[in-house]
Structure formats: C-alpha cells, structure tokens
Design an enzyme around this catalytic site. Structure first.
Site, PDB file in Angstrom:
ATOM      1  N   THR A  89     -24.664 -14.205   0.386  1.00  0.00           N
ATOM      2  CA  THR A  89     -25.159 -13.110   1.211  1.00  0.00           C
ATOM      3  C   THR A  89     -23.995 -12.455   1.953  1.00  0.00           C
ATOM      4  OG1 THR A  89     -27.274 -14.241   1.443  1.00  0.00           O
ATOM      5  CG2 THR A  89     -26.805 -12.509   3.024  1.00  0.00           C
ATOM      6  N   ASP A 108     -29.915  -9.424  -3.457  1.00  0.00           N
ATOM      7  CA  ASP A 108     -29.764 -10.799  -2.956  1.00  0.00           C
ATOM      8  C   ASP A 108     -30.940 -11.641  -3.478  1.00  0.00           C
ATOM      9  OD1 ASP A 108     -28.775 -12.989  -1.663  1.00  0.00           O
ATOM     10  OD2 ASP A 108     -29.020 -12.222   0.368  1.00  0.00           O
TER      11      ASP A 108
HETATM   12  P1  ATP Z   1     -28.025 -19.308   0.549  1.00  0.00           P
HETATM   13  O1  ATP Z   1     -27.910 -19.742  -0.878  1.00  0.00           O
HETATM   14  O2  ATP Z   1     -28.638 -20.337   1.388  1.00  0.00           O
HETATM   15  O3  ATP Z   1     -28.641 -17.945   0.686  1.00  0.00           O
HETATM   16  P2  ATP Z   1     -25.453 -18.066   0.792  1.00  0.00           P
HETATM   17  O4  ATP Z   1     -24.715 -18.417  -0.442  1.00  0.00           O
HETATM   18  O5  ATP Z   1     -26.046 -16.723   0.863  1.00  0.00           O
HETATM   19  O6  ATP Z   1     -26.506 -19.195   1.089  1.00  0.00           O
HETATM   20  P3  ATP Z   1     -24.243 -17.387   3.297  1.00  0.00           P
HETATM   21  O7  ATP Z   1     -25.462 -17.422   4.101  1.00  0.00           O
HETATM   22  O8  ATP Z   1     -23.685 -16.068   2.921  1.00  0.00           O
HETATM   23  O9  ATP Z   1     -24.437 -18.290   1.992  1.00  0.00           O
HETATM   24  O10 ATP Z   1     -23.080 -18.221   3.977  1.00  0.00           O
HETATM   25  C1  ATP Z   1     -23.320 -19.504   4.503  1.00  0.00           C
HETATM   26  C2  ATP Z   1     -22.544 -19.692   5.775  1.00  0.00           C
HETATM   27  O11 ATP Z   1     -21.152 -19.836   5.502  1.00  0.00           O
HETATM   28  C3  ATP Z   1     -22.672 -18.522   6.724  1.00  0.00           C
HETATM   29  O12 ATP Z   1     -22.691 -18.994   8.039  1.00  0.00           O
HETATM   30  C4  ATP Z   1     -21.387 -17.751   6.453  1.00  0.00           C
HETATM   31  O13 ATP Z   1     -21.020 -16.964   7.548  1.00  0.00           O
HETATM   32  C5  ATP Z   1     -20.398 -18.855   6.191  1.00  0.00           C
HETATM   33  N1  ATP Z   1     -19.277 -18.453   5.320  1.00  0.00           N
HETATM   34  C6  ATP Z   1     -19.353 -18.006   4.068  1.00  0.00           C
HETATM   35  N2  ATP Z   1     -18.127 -17.746   3.556  1.00  0.00           N
HETATM   36  C7  ATP Z   1     -17.252 -18.045   4.516  1.00  0.00           C
HETATM   37  C8  ATP Z   1     -15.810 -18.002   4.616  1.00  0.00           C
HETATM   38  N3  ATP Z   1     -15.047 -17.592   3.601  1.00  0.00           N
HETATM   39  N4  ATP Z   1     -15.254 -18.396   5.772  1.00  0.00           N
HETATM   40  C9  ATP Z   1     -16.017 -18.822   6.789  1.00  0.00           C
HETATM   41  N5  ATP Z   1     -17.357 -18.878   6.767  1.00  0.00           N
HETATM   42  C10 ATP Z   1     -17.984 -18.504   5.648  1.00  0.00           C
HETATM   43 MG    MG Z   2     -28.049 -16.091   1.073  1.00  0.00          MG
END
Ligand code: ATP
Ligand code: MG
Length: 725
Positions: free
Chosen positions: A36, A220
């Site tokens: 996301t 998404d």
């Molecule tokens: P889900 O599959 O549950 O939807 P997602 O893949 O969409 O998860 P995100 O919600 O985008 O994951 O990110 C998870 C967490 O990790 C969030 O708090 C995000 O801010 C943090 N995060 C992601 N990438 C980084 C990064 N490169 N550095 C620091 N924090 C990060």
């Molecule tokens: Mg997500």
C-alpha cells in the site's frame, strides 16, 4: 526538484516499483511488505516526478475507509490536494461514472441505489406481480441468482437455461426485476458495476475519452477482485494504459463472494509488458510474529510462493491463553488491555479480532463493565441488529402493551397477513382516539372498514402476545426469551427468508440472545431487585446498545471481524476464539479450498500485529445458545511451538495442544489451579461452597462441593466452571 522524500524511505525493490516507466506492473508481495505504501508513493511519484496531472490517475481500493486514507497519505506526501484524481472503491467509482453519464447509461438523473434489503423488497414486489409463490421462489435465492448473473456480466438474454425449468423461471424473474428497477429508476450494487462496464463498452466516445484520461490505473488488494471488476479494469485500460496492481495471493479472503485469485495469475498475460516485482521485507511485525505467519501459510498448497523476512528483533513470544469459557476469555483480554494501558500504551493501538460477529457480544459487555471504550467496526453492535431488535420488540410488547414502536415492528413480522393498509387504519384510529395501537387492535372490529380476514389476523396476533405473556411469567429469564423467540417463529422465518450464511447468522444471533439472557440472570445487578428480570434485561439491552461506542478518532479499542481487518495494522492484536468449528468455520471444514481460505484469513489476522500477538481459545463456549466443547483450532497446532508462550495450562486434557500433556492426570493439574479439598469456590448457579472431595482424572475429574444453600453436589471440573474465591 527534490525527489528524495518520495524514495528515501523506501527499499530497493520498493523504489524500483515506484519509479517504473509507464507500464503495467504486478507487485506481488506478502503482508506488511509495503504494498500500500508503494502504491501511494507511486501516485505521488507520477504527479511530482513524471509531472502527470492528477486527472490522469484512477486508484481503486477495497473500502471507503482505505480510500480516504490513501487520499490523505498522497496529499501528505505531495503537500497539495490531488483533486483531479479518482480514488475510491469499485462501487464508488462506477457510481461516479453513472452519475456523470446517466443519460448515456439510460438512467434517470435522479436514480437511486438499492441496498441489499431494498433489493429484496423489490424482488418481492416483482414476485407478486408475476403471481409467483415466495415459498417456491425465495427472494434471497432470487437475489443471489441475479447478483451472480450480474457479477458474471450476464443479462437475462445471455443466460442459457439448458432446459432447466428453474433457470428459465429465475431468468424470467430477473428480467421482470430489471424492468421494475428501470421503471423505478433504481440500481442495485452489482448493477452499478455492470451498467458502467456496459456504458464504457458500448459508448465508444466515452470509452475513448476515459481511456485517454486515465493513463494510470492503480489497484490495491488486487487478490480480491471478482470477474466483473477485472473486466472493468481491462476495459478502462485498453491497450495503452498502465495498470499497477498490488496484491498478495495469500490474503485472498473473498472467494466466497466471487473473488478470483486467477486474476493474479492471468494478469501478466492480459496486460502486455507487465513488470513483476516482489517485495520481501516486512516492516510491520516482529520476527516471531512473522515467522508464525510464514509457518502457518506454508500449510496451504498452490501458493505463488513468497519469501518474507524482517530485520526487526524477534520480539516477544506469541501468547496463547486457554480460557475456561467465553467470559473468561473476555476478562483475560480486558486484563491484558489494562496492562497495556498501564504501561503507557493507548487504546487505539489495540485490536480485538474474531471470526464471526456474534463473538463481539461477550467482549462488549465485559468492556462496558470494565469501562474500556471500544468501537465495533463493520457489522452492527449486537443489540442493534435487526433480528435482535425483532426479538426484543416481542419481549417489550409482552411486558408493555402500550409500546407502539414494538407493535409496529412486529405486527406483521414474520408476515401474518396484516397489510400496510390495515396497520394504517389502526394508526388513524389510535391517533384520533388517543389510544395505543394495541388497544386499537383490540377494537379493530368496531373500525368497520377492515375486512374480516384482516380483523381475524389481528385477533390472532393479539392472542399470540397474550399467550406469550401468560406462558412465560413463571419461568427463568433465559427460558422466557427462548419461548418468545420460538412462539414468534423468528428462526423459521429467517431460515426461510435468507437461505445460507445470512439466515444462519441471524438464527445464531437469536440463540446468542438466549445466551445473553442466561448469563444476565447470573450477573443480575443487586441494585434493582424489585424489577422483574425480564424488564431489567430489556433495560440492560437498551442501555448497552447506546453505550461505550466511541466516535472515530476517540481513543478506543478496535473490535472487528478478521475480514474487516484487511490492510490494517495494530501494535497489539488479540485473535480470539481459536477453536475448531469457529475458526476454521464449520462451514469450511469439509471443503479443502474453503479451509485454505480460512487459513489465509488467519494469516491476515496474525499479520495485523506489529509488536504483540495474543491468541485465545475457550475450552467451553456458550455460543448461539448452546455450549460447545470444541478442540483447539488446527491453526494453533500449525504454529511453531517454540514461538508460543502458553499463559495458562489448560484444565481439560483433551483440549490440549500437544500429546505430551494429553495423558497427564487431571487432579494434580487441577490442584495446581487451586482446586483442592478445602478450597472455597463459587458456582454460577449454586453459589458459594467448599470443595470436600475429589476423584477421577482427565476429562472425568470431579470434585464434591458443599454449597451453602444447595447442599453437597458432585461436579465435573471441566464443565462446572468453578470460580476460586
Ligand atoms: P498488507 O498486505 O497488510 O496490506 P502492505 O504490504 O500493504 O500490507 P503496508 O501497509 O504498505 O504493507 O506497510 C506495512 C508497514 O510497514 C507500514 O507501517 C509501512 O509504513 C511500513 N513500511 C513499509 N515499507 C517501509 C520502508 N521501506 N521503511 C519503513 N517502513 C516501511
Ligand atoms: Mg496494504
């Protein structure tokens, strides 16, 4: 221009994804890997670096809440509003298209949307017009047929009956329904999508316009799109535009609603020059939580395969609490919440997740007692649910015949031939004479204008309520509730009206109301002894319905089903009710595909946790009106044992996790729990007493208790739920 804020806080593959040239891409990655976050940064990048107009961007997410958050995050990155971009849910965006092009879509300008309930009402009207019997052509099943057809993109003329009479007939109803909707200027949910798809497909000018406009389409939670949504995306993208889809096959949890994991598999073929990027670093959870999630999901077959790691510390062990029963489970969760707060944590950092909505009730009442503000997401709070309100309305009218609102609610519910016109006549009479509807009904024969059929039906309704009142007065509260639900035939009504899961959920909730009455009679407040138990219970239900629910933004504990937790994250997560039959749900037990979907749901739950994960199950659970002794969920057994800290050794050997403890004798364990001769205990029904004797082991371990009022009784420890005092 300084682009560093856009990519500085991203890792290499994330940066690659964000900075891709204008082409389609599939970002396939596990939970918490930043999908996301990448999607949001990608949009900011397109606007800021590629200098694209926000007008060229369309982003789709799964819920309105997620869409609002996405908007907020993009604007925070850019520092300016992104007015021109379309960010929303599939339904929201389709609706927007239809509003703008109502004429081309063949709709009146003022068209309205039918929700699921409205849709059923409409179907009933159609059935009446076709002179079809609702018992044979059940409105819910008709709705299911119609929505399925629409989700598959089929209009009535596209459906082949292959000589099957029931399909012919359903298709006929579908066609009549469509006509009626069109006449009334209304569209249902599925229609929004199908109609806008047809609009773009058949109106080449519009199609060209939107294809020229939305150069970048971003999606998404791609794993949960259904066939119609996928077709919609392909149509809008055409050959030129790029679709940026992020998803996780391991988090596909809407197969039961027609979502297709195959969409992920087809994506790279359907969209040319598609880049595939995998993200493998998880930023959300501690090492232990992540390892648990990885180990669990490895039990599924046919995965696309992912490698998810973190450089976060291992963190705390995952806690596992074996509760005696559902009340104990809720009290444990409440106590843990209090500890978290005492250590400086906040309530909004906490989520309580469960498989089915009915589980929320016990938590709600415990949190109310302990004054823990909470908020229930998705799904009504227990006492506000329609079927619960129905049952309560019967009970209210039984206790108070002057309650007009309850009268109105149930006079023809379940249907008993008292039509709107009859009720209207009663209303007018009651209003002009200053009487209650009940009294008006008693005098209905004197109204003159009602048919004898109508007055007969009214009379039978009055008798039913009287009968309920007479029958139940001397009984204990829970039985009063049970009998009223039975005499009102509410369960039969819902089962017939809503076949499948929806109707089952309603009857389950009705049973849960009986459970609520049952526990209420034990905890009844001493401060209102003069009130009849039933009246006290009804007051309790009303008060509890309006209490404790914080507003958005308040510091509240978040409660929701696992399905509504998708995409979210919380420092402290409770995953409750981990018992076979409850989770995995019993409806999935015999179907390997559905069992895998349950496992993905569990994976979603575990991966919501950032710092601490607490799992709970109850050895005995009063749910839906009956006590179950379900074994511990297989999902717990599938987790690595070394990661789990068992908070309380279980009392009942057969409910234990490992074989190691299965053969241990009951009594030493019971003694360790404090059940020894001489110990004072309290029993929910028999009151206080002292343990005077003990025998047996394992499942059949028993103690003899001498109760102050009830005398001496032998009780099976595993069932008696004795409280040590
Ligand atoms: P889900 O599959 O549950 O939807 P997602 O893949 O969409 O998860 P995100 O919600 O985008 O994951 O990110 C998870 C967490 O990790 C969030 O708090 C995000 O801010 C943090 N995060 C992601 N990438 C980084 C990064 N490169 N550095 C620091 N924090 C990060
Ligand atoms: Mg997500």
């Amino acid at each position: 221009m300084d682009i560093s804020p856009l990519i500085n806080d991203l890792n290499k593959p994330q940066r690659d994804a964000v900075g891709l040239p204008a082409q389609s891409a599939l970002i396939l990655a596990g939970a918490g890997s930043g999908k996301t976050r990448v999607l949001v940064h990608r949009i900011a990048w397109l606007i800021e670096v590629e200098q694209l107009s926000p007008f060229s961007i369309l982003a789709v997410t799964f819920t309105n809440k997620a869409a609002a958050e996405m908007r907020g995050r993009i604007q925070a990155l850019l520092g300016v509003p992104i007015g021109g971009a379309w960010v929303g849910t599939f339904h929201g965006l389709a609706h927007r298209l239809l509003r703008m092009h109502w004429r081309e879509a063949g709709l009146p300008q003022t068209f309205q949307i039918l929700d699921a309930e409205d849709q059923i009402r409409m179907i009933k009207r159609v059935l009446r017009a076709l002179e079809l019997d609702e018992a044979l052509w059940q409105p819910r099943q008709v709705a299911y047929f119609i929505n399925n057809a629409k989700d598959a993109g089929s209009r009535p003329q596209h459906i082949e009956d292959k000589g099957d009479f029931s399909i012919t007939q359903m298709t006929r109803i579908y066609a009549a329904y469509e006509e009626a909707c069109q006449r009334n200027g209304v569209v249902d949910f599925a229609e929004l999508l199908l109609r806008s798809l047809e609009l773009l497909r058949d109106n080449l000018e519009l199609q060209a316009h939107y294809r020229a406009r939305f150069r970048h389409i971003l999606v998404d939670e791609f794993q949960d799109t259904n066939a119609l949504q996928y077709a919609w995306l392909r149509l809008l993208a055409g050959e030129q535009n790029s679709v940026f889809a992020v998803g996780d096959d391991d988090q596909s949890i809407y197969g039961w609603r027609g979502a297709k994991i195959e969409n992920i598999r087809n994506f790279t073929q359907d969209f040319k020059n598609c880049a595939v990027i995998r993200l493998e670093q998880n930023y959300r959870s501690t090492g232990n939580i992540l390892q648990a999630a990885n180990t669990l999901i490895a039990h599924n077959r046919g995965r696309m395969g992912k490698n998810l790691w973190t450089d976060d510390a291992e963190g705390e062990l995952i806690q596992l609490y074996a509760a005696y029963n559902e009340g104990d489970e809720a009290r444990y969760v409440a106590a843990q919440i209090e500890q978290w707060l005492a250590k400086g944590g906040t309530r909004s950092e906490i989520a309580v997740l469960y498989r089915s909505n009915a589980q929320s009730r016990v938590f709600e009442s415990t949190f109310n007692e302990r004054r823990i503000p909470y908020r229930v997401y998705g799904g009504l709070r227990f006492f506000e649910r329609a079927e619960i309100k129905d049952a309560l309305a019967y009970l209210r009218l039984v206790t108070n015949r002057l309650d007009d609102a309850s009268f109105e609610r149930i006079v023809n519910h379940p249907p008993r031939g008292i039509g709107e016109r009859t009720v209207d006549a009663l209303r007018i009479y009651a209003r002009s004479t200053g009487k209650s509807l009940w009294e008006a009904a008693q005098e209905s024969e004197q109204l003159g204008e009602l048919s004898s059929r109508a007055t007969g039906a009214i009379k039978r309704f009055l008798q039913l309520i009287e009968l309920m009142g007479n029958d139940i007065a001397p009984l204990p509260l829970a039985e009063q509730v049970e009998i009223v639900i039975e005499l009102a035939a509410l369960k039969e009504h819902f089962k017939a009206k809503e076949p499948g899961e929806a109707g089952q959920a309603r009857t389950d909730n009705l049973d849960e109301l009986i459970t609520a009455a049952h526990s209420y009679s034990y905890v009844r407040q001493e401060d209102m002894p003069e009130m009849e138990p039933l009246s006290a219970f009804l007051a309790h239900a009303t008060l509890e319905a309006g209490e404790g629910q914080g507003e958005q933004g308040d510091d509240c504990v978040q409660m929701m089903t696992l399905h509504s937790a998708k995409g979210l994250e919380f420092p402290l997560v409770f995953l409750c009710g981990l018992e076979e039959g409850l989770f995995p749900h019993q409806m999935s037990a015999d179907d390997p595909a559905r069992l895998e979907e349950e496992r993905r749901l569990c994976y979603v739950g575990i991966t919501r946790a950032e710092r601490q994960l607490i799992l709970t199950y109850a050895e005995q659970r009063l749910l839906h009106g009956s006590t179950r002794f379900n074994p511990i969920s297989r999902f717990i057994r599938e987790l690595p044992e070394g990661l789990i800290h068992e908070v309380r050794p279980k009392v009942k050997a057969y409910a234990s996790r490992g074989v190691a403890t299965a053969s241990k004798s009951m009594l030493p364990q019971a003694a360790a729990e404090g059940y020894r001769v001489g110990q004072r205990v309290r029993h929910a029904k028999f009151g206080e007493g002292v343990i005077t004797n003990a025998e047996g082991s394992g499942q059949s371990a028993r103690v003899q208790v001498s109760f102050r009022k009830e005398g001496s009784k032998w009780l099976v420890l595993g069932y008696a739920n004795l409280e040590i005092i």
